[in-house]
Scaffold this motif. Structure first.
Motif: not given
Length: 725
Positions: A496-510
């Motif tokens: 998702n181009r609009a999301l920051p890196v920590n959110r992208l990886v955090g969502r995958a981790l969750a």
């Protein structure tokens, strides 16, 4: 045909003293025989109220009928050169200084009508993605005939010329293709149509911007052979922009190397690639997986650091912060364009130490550390690697993923189409299985079956650690979802181009943990990003702000979020430049060593597969035609289809041929599926009888009527006398 002058007279020798003005050209003015001449070209973009230079003092010339290659990492300014030549710069871009001449016309002085006529008659461009260059709402005949009408043909003549041009670009059934919509054509066919549209005006100059990225080896070879043949027939100059150095080596007489908007090296391709005179060029060439090189030979060389941001001001050499040879002189004084005689012409390098650039140290400290880690393996594995040339995978290691008798059929009854036919595979812990074949062979379909995106036909079974997996993704439990992950070819399509890196990886981790995102995951996110070498300063950066290589690293971090057992890598490096590709391959190899993960690695780049894979499986039209240890499959004897792929990967692009393997469709009878295209076809036997899947003692299996020993002799004879079977 007039050949370009690449000898001593190809360029005026520049003063060896440092220039005071960045707009000072490295040669004087365009010549009468130039198809394209850039003289001191500088281009800037206005971003947030500030002008940022993206090209600085770029001077080059392309003679009529000459092929010139432009290489460099993503962000170096290659595409900006093409857009500036056509005056297609974005609204915030402008040419600050310099001259652009096409066939003697000063492009920057043309009014709107003059520019329209120039684009209609003298210069054409083929873009990287043919699907985006074609209008999906118009048929091919409408789009192609429009190109001829723009060049001055009447509607009736345009139709005739469109049909003839499709035949000229070697489309077997022009009438069918003209009546088709773009989505009904394969990627290779779409690229041929785009080339036909570009040639409608019989241009003096054809610009190709990454024309083969994403194409498989056989289609790439055909497209390049087509361009080479048309260039000879039309005496047309070609500017080929590519990150694929192999394509440049095969297609171009001369090459220019761009770094951060500056031309740092230029010369005859043979000379530049044989003895590069700039450390950046040396670094790019060393990033390539050499033919025959595997992980057993150590990590790939990479270029440390990153490109400077556009508009960065520097007093010295722009490459000095990343150069292993840089000293105080490099940081303080910009190098002038040094020119020297080379065996095939004149070579230019902007390096104070161009005489010894070829002696650049092989690896930086980070690579040396990874190489040391790679050497920390069991003694028995070392012996096995020395004997086979491949990283050893212990046969006693447990099978993590097993698939048996996988088939997939779309549609029903008379309209059904079987796209995958009775495929079985095993993947052991810590092993990499390379999956190769042309586009449409079933590679991604097989990956989707393993992931549960599609459910296999009755009788197909997928097992994880010996336990059957549900056919559909929605029916798999959390453990199975964590165990199998995927890294896509284009990270832009998966992030998702609009999301920051920590959110992208955090969502995958969750998701992997079956929980909601929380601040407690911060340390785990940082650990994942550190594992894939994403600097902490990018933690809050949005995906759209990242380079292609950083995006792919974030995508890999997402895939590893749940400690997967198997990661499917679907063309993860095909769209990356060579320096980023080398870093990603090193990263995948290191993560495999550290975590024991297994890879199913899908790629059309056989050198990359040879480097990373322990075993290789070759798919053709949904059938497995060959499988076994990587060195055996890619080293021969091999199935005639595998031989076709290997020959296409090493094709010269200079002498296009049309052998039996270059055309035709898969056979649908009871015989060999490859018989309709096979260059070694025996006769009716191949059409009527399905060949056996014969295995040797090393597990190398070939599905062919011709015995392996005979295939070896035939392929050796072909290597000695190319073009003869």
């Amino acid at each position: 045909m007039n050949r370009p002058d690449t000898g001593k007279g190809a360029a005026t020798r520049a003063d060896a003293r440092p220039s005071r003005s960045p707009a000072l050209a490295t040669f004087g003015a365009p010549r009468a025989d130039d198809a394209l001449a850039l003289v001191g070209l500088s281009v800037s973009y206005r971003v947030r109220g500030r002008e940022r230079d993206v090209l600085t003092d770029v001077s080059l010339r392309i003679g009529r009928g000459e092929a010139y290659g432009l290489v460099g990492e993503s962000g170096c300014g290659k595409s900006t050169v093409a857009l500036a030549v056509l005056r297609y710069l974005a609204h915030n871009g402008r040419v600050k200084s310099g001259r652009i001449a096409i066939a003697g016309e000063d492009v920057l002085k043309l009014d709107r009508e003059g520019l329209r006529l120039l684009r209609a008659h003298k210069v054409s461009m083929v873009y990287q993605d043919p699907a985006s260059a074609l209008n999906p709402t118009l048929t091919i005949v409408r789009q192609l005939s429009e190109a001829f009408e723009a060049a001055g043909a009447s509607p009736a003549d345009a139709l005739d010329q469109a049909h003839a041009m499709l035949a000229r670009v070697r489309i077997a059934d022009p009438a069918r293709v003209m009546a088709s919509w773009p989505h009904q054509l394969s990627g290779g066919m779409q690229q041929r149509v785009v080339i036909a549209m570009a040639l409608a005006s019989n241009p003096t100059l054809l610009i190709l911007d990454e024309p083969t990225t994403g194409l498989d080896a056989t289609v790439e070879a055909e497209v390049l052979a087509l361009v080479a043949q048309l260039r000879e027939e039309l005496d047309m100059a070609v500017l080929l922009i590519s990150h694929d150095l192999g394509v440049i080596a095969r297609m171009c007489e001369r090459v220019g190397v761009l770094y951060a908007g500056r031309l740092v090296e230029e010369g005859p391709t043979q000379d530049v690639f044989a003895r590069a005179r700039h450390p950046y060029t040396v670094g790019l060439l060393r990033c390539l997986p050499a033919p025959g090189r595997t992980r057993a030979h150590g990590t790939l060389d990479t270029i440390a650091g990153e490109l400077p941001a556009p508009g960065t001001l520097t007093h010295g050499c722009i490459y000095a912060p990343r150069c292993r040879m840089a000293d105080a002189r490099c940081h303080e004084h910009a190098p002038p364009p040094h020119r020297m005689e080379a065996p095939h012409g004149e070579q230019m390098s902007r390096c104070h130490y161009h005489e010894r650039a070829i002696d650049l140290p092989v690896a930086d400290a980070a690579n040396a550390a990874e190489a040391a880690e790679a050497s920390d393996i069991d003694e028995i594995d070392v012996r096995a690697s020395a004997q086979t040339g491949q990283p050893a995978v212990n046969a006693a290691m447990p099978v993590v993923l097993r698939a048996t008798h996988l088939s997939l059929t779309f549609g029903h009854g008379a309209r059904s189409l079987r796209v995958l036919n009775d495929v079985s595979l095993e993947l052991r812990a810590g092993e990499t299985l390379g999956l190769v074949g042309e586009s449409g062979s079933g590679k991604t379909t097989l990956a989707k079956l393993l992931l549960g995106v599609h459910a296999a036909d009755a009788g197909g079974i997928v097992e994880l650690d010996g336990q059957p997996l549900a056919g559909r993704l929605a029916r798999r439990n959390a453990q199975a979802l964590r165990a199998l992950r995927i890294v896509f070819q284009h990270p832009d399509a998966s992030l998702n181009r609009a999301l920051p890196v920590n959110r992208l990886v955090g969502r995958a981790l969750a998701r992997a943990g079956g929980e909601r995102m929380s601040s407690a995951n911060t340390a785990r996110i940082a650990g994942l990003l550190d594992a894939v070498r994403v600097p902490i300063r990018y933690l809050n950066a949005r995906a759209r702000q990242l380079s292609g290589g950083l995006k792919q690293r974030v995508a890999i971090a997402q895939a590893f979020a749940g400690d997967p057992r198997v990661v499917i890598c679907d063309e993860p490096t095909s769209a990356l430049d060579v320096s980023v590709q080398a870093a990603i391959l090193n990263l995948l190899a290191r993560l495999q060593r550290e975590r024991g993960v297994s890879y199913l690695f899908i790629s059309h780049d056989l050198d990359v597969v040879r480097y990373l894979a322990d075993r290789v499986m070759v798919l053709y039209a949904g059938h497995v035609v060959e499988s076994g240890p990587a060195n055996a499959v890619l080293g021969g004897p091999c199935h005639p289809y595998t031989e076709t792929l290997l020959n296409a990967a090493s094709a010269t692009g200079k002498q296009p041929t049309r052998d039996a393997a270059a055309s035709g469709t898969p056979s649908t009878g009871t015989g060999c599926v490859f018989s309709g295209r096979c260059p070694r076809k025996l006769g009716a036997q191949c059409d009527e009888i399905a060949p056996p899947f014969v295995s040797d003692t090393d597990g190398h299996r070939i599905r062919c009527h011709i015995p392996a020993a005979e295939l070896r002799e035939l392929q050796r004879a072909s290597a000695v006398a190319p073009g003869k079977s």
